[in-house]
Design an enzyme around this catalytic site. Structure first.
Site, PDB file in Angstrom:
ATOM      1  N   GLU A  88     -12.570  26.155  62.695  1.00  0.00           N
ATOM      2  CA  GLU A  88     -11.538  26.012  61.841  1.00  0.00           C
ATOM      3  C   GLU A  88     -10.117  25.529  62.619  1.00  0.00           C
ATOM      4  OE1 GLU A  88     -12.141  29.372  58.364  1.00  0.00           O
ATOM      5  OE2 GLU A  88     -11.449  29.994  60.035  1.00  0.00           O
ATOM      6  N   CYS A 101      -3.234  24.057  64.387  1.00  0.00           N
ATOM      7  CA  CYS A 101      -3.663  24.980  65.578  1.00  0.00           C
ATOM      8  C   CYS A 101      -5.098  24.584  65.541  1.00  0.00           C
ATOM      9  CB  CYS A 101      -3.250  26.038  65.196  1.00  0.00           C
ATOM     10  SG  CYS A 101      -4.239  27.484  66.159  1.00  0.00           S
ATOM     11  N   CYS A 108     -16.351  32.594  71.094  1.00  0.00           N
ATOM     12  CA  CYS A 108     -15.259  32.982  72.229  1.00  0.00           C
ATOM     13  C   CYS A 108     -15.948  34.030  72.930  1.00  0.00           C
ATOM     14  CB  CYS A 108     -13.845  33.107  71.881  1.00  0.00           C
ATOM     15  SG  CYS A 108     -12.859  33.528  73.410  1.00  0.00           S
ATOM     16  N   CYS A 112     -11.366  39.724  73.479  1.00  0.00           N
ATOM     17  CA  CYS A 112     -10.270  40.489  73.259  1.00  0.00           C
ATOM     18  C   CYS A 112     -10.547  41.366  71.988  1.00  0.00           C
ATOM     19  CB  CYS A 112      -8.887  39.682  72.815  1.00  0.00           C
ATOM     20  SG  CYS A 112      -8.981  38.286  74.098  1.00  0.00           S
ATOM     21  N   CYS A 115      -9.287  40.719  68.076  1.00  0.00           N
ATOM     22  CA  CYS A 115      -9.306  39.091  67.721  1.00  0.00           C
ATOM     23  C   CYS A 115     -10.613  39.097  66.905  1.00  0.00           C
ATOM     24  CB  CYS A 115      -9.326  38.192  68.762  1.00  0.00           C
ATOM     25  SG  CYS A 115      -9.813  36.592  68.401  1.00  0.00           S
ATOM     26  N   CYS A 329      -3.207  33.944  63.067  1.00  0.00           N
ATOM     27  CA  CYS A 329      -3.627  34.138  64.546  1.00  0.00           C
ATOM     28  C   CYS A 329      -4.477  35.101  64.768  1.00  0.00           C
ATOM     29  CB  CYS A 329      -2.446  34.722  65.394  1.00  0.00           C
ATOM     30  SG  CYS A 329      -1.372  33.472  66.075  1.00  0.00           S
TER      31      CYS A 329
HETATM   32  S1  SF4 Z   1      -7.578  35.830  71.296  1.00  0.00           S
HETATM   33 FE1  SF4 Z   1      -9.749  35.500  70.459  1.00  0.00          FE
HETATM   34  S2  SF4 Z   1     -10.040  33.502  70.579  1.00  0.00           S
HETATM   35 FE2  SF4 Z   1      -8.368  33.935  71.962  1.00  0.00          FE
HETATM   36  S3  SF4 Z   1      -9.259  34.279  74.033  1.00  0.00           S
HETATM   37 FE3  SF4 Z   1      -9.433  36.364  73.137  1.00  0.00          FE
HETATM   38  S4  SF4 Z   1     -11.286  36.581  71.936  1.00  0.00           S
HETATM   39 FE4  SF4 Z   1     -11.009  34.418  72.592  1.00  0.00          FE
END
Ligand code: SF4
Length: 337
Positions: A88, A101, A108, A112, A115, A329
């Site tokens: 996206e 963005c 990923c 995190c 996220c 975000c």
């Molecule tokens: S915030 Fe999300 S997309 Fe960004 S590095 Fe951490 S896990 Fe990956």
């Protein structure tokens, strides 16, 4: 090879190797990014044999916009890639123009805790052309020029270093998409060796560091990358980066209720960043259905802001975009939903 991922300097090399003059690369770039043609046969100042050769060596294939959602001042695009994966991108309208963005990976691996984008483990890196095409397709859909690009969508850009650097060179090229380096921001969770490498690139882009915690114990819990590259070392690297590039660095800090939003933590953050050429961007957290964190209360955010300010830290609270369409975000996904 897809033509949209090729840096001008590499195209020049291609022409030289094929016994042609290197200025042909400028001509091709003008056709691609100024006149926006979608085949070599439309490039009337390129002779027929060369057009045929180029058509054999390069493709014009475009990723596809699969879905578009709109909210006030924001549009979210879901792209389908050639292998059936999805990413996206989000377009935002500001007083000063449009910013996009973009995503840099399918999924990923950084994990995190807050996220949504990282809930799907990395499937693969995006190639440079897949990032360039996110920008081109959104510009086409919008019918206007995009003024700035942030590499802050799905993925950790520095975990896909070479493709992301190629992407930046193409969009930054005055004969390419022509987005000034100071209008390009790369956001990382803190891959120290790659930040050091980036410092050597002599690019005037903006670097944003996702910090999200004022001490290493809490950062360990929120961001597994901290175990590999601890906060102390990251801060040292940021200082070296600033020294080397002479550029101010942005510190991103997502405000999570009762996790990282109290007064002691604000003071700790201010002490950590004292004297550094940084500004802190406080980001109101966007809750999702899947993740347990809550958004910090407005009063807490304001309090946190005031403490940082009083302690001499440059700080802003990020204007919110796209929460209603899960375009904010940390809410982007690598799947069709
Ligand atoms: S915030 Fe999300 S997309 Fe960004 S590095 Fe951490 S896990 Fe990956």
């Amino acid at each position: 090879m897809n033509i949209y991922g090729i840096k001008r300097i590499d195209l020049e090399e291609y022409f030289l190797q094929n016994g042609e003059k290197k200025f042909k690369a400028v001509q091709i770039y003008e056709w691609l990014y100024d006149k926006k043609v979608s085949s070599f046969s439309e490039m009337t100042n390129i002779k027929k044999e060369l057009q045929d050769k180029l058509a054999k060596d390069f493709s014009f294939e475009m990723i596809k916009i699969k879905k578009k959602q709109e909210d006030k001042l924001v549009k979210k695009y879901l792209f389908e890639l050639f292998d059936g994966n999805y990413v996206e991108a989000v377009l935002m309208e500001h007083d000063y123009g449009y910013s996009i963005c973009v995503s840099s990976q399918v999924g990923c691996n950084m994990g995190c805790a807050f996220c949504e984008s990282g809930r799907l483990k990395k499937v693969r890196d995006l190639e440079a052309f897949e990032m360039v095409e996110q920008v081109l397709l959104v510009e086409k859909d919008l019918g206007k020029r995009i003024d700035s690009v942030v590499i802050m969508g799905i993925g950790e850009p520095l975990d896909n270093y070479d493709n992301v650097m190629n992407f930046i060179r193409v969009i930054n090229d005055p004969k390419g998409v022509s987005i000034g380096a100071r209008h390009i921001t790369l956001s990382t969770c803190g891959l120290i060796p790659k930040i050091k490498e980036l410092a050597e690139e002599e690019l005037q882009i903006n670097l944003a560091i996702s910090l999200h915690a004022p001490n290493t114990q809490l950062r360990d819990k929120l961001m597994p990358i901290n175990k590999a590259y601890p906060l102390k070392d990251l801060i040292k690297t940021i200082k070296e980066y600033i020294e080397k590039t002479n550029r101010r660095v942005t510190i991103e800090y997502i405000m999570l209720q009762d996790v990282n939003d109290n007064e002691t933590q604000a003071k700790e953050l201010a002490s950590l960043l004292k004297g550094m050429n940084v500004y802190v961007n406080l980001i109101p957290y966007n809750e999702t259905n899947h993740i347990e964190f809550k958004r910090a209360k407005k009063t807490q955010v304001m309090n946190f802001y005031d403490i940082l300010k009083k302690m001499g830290i440059n700080v802003t609270i990020r204007k919110e975009f796209g929460g209603k369409i899960d375009a904010a975000c940390g809410q982007l996904r690598s799947k069709e939903v």
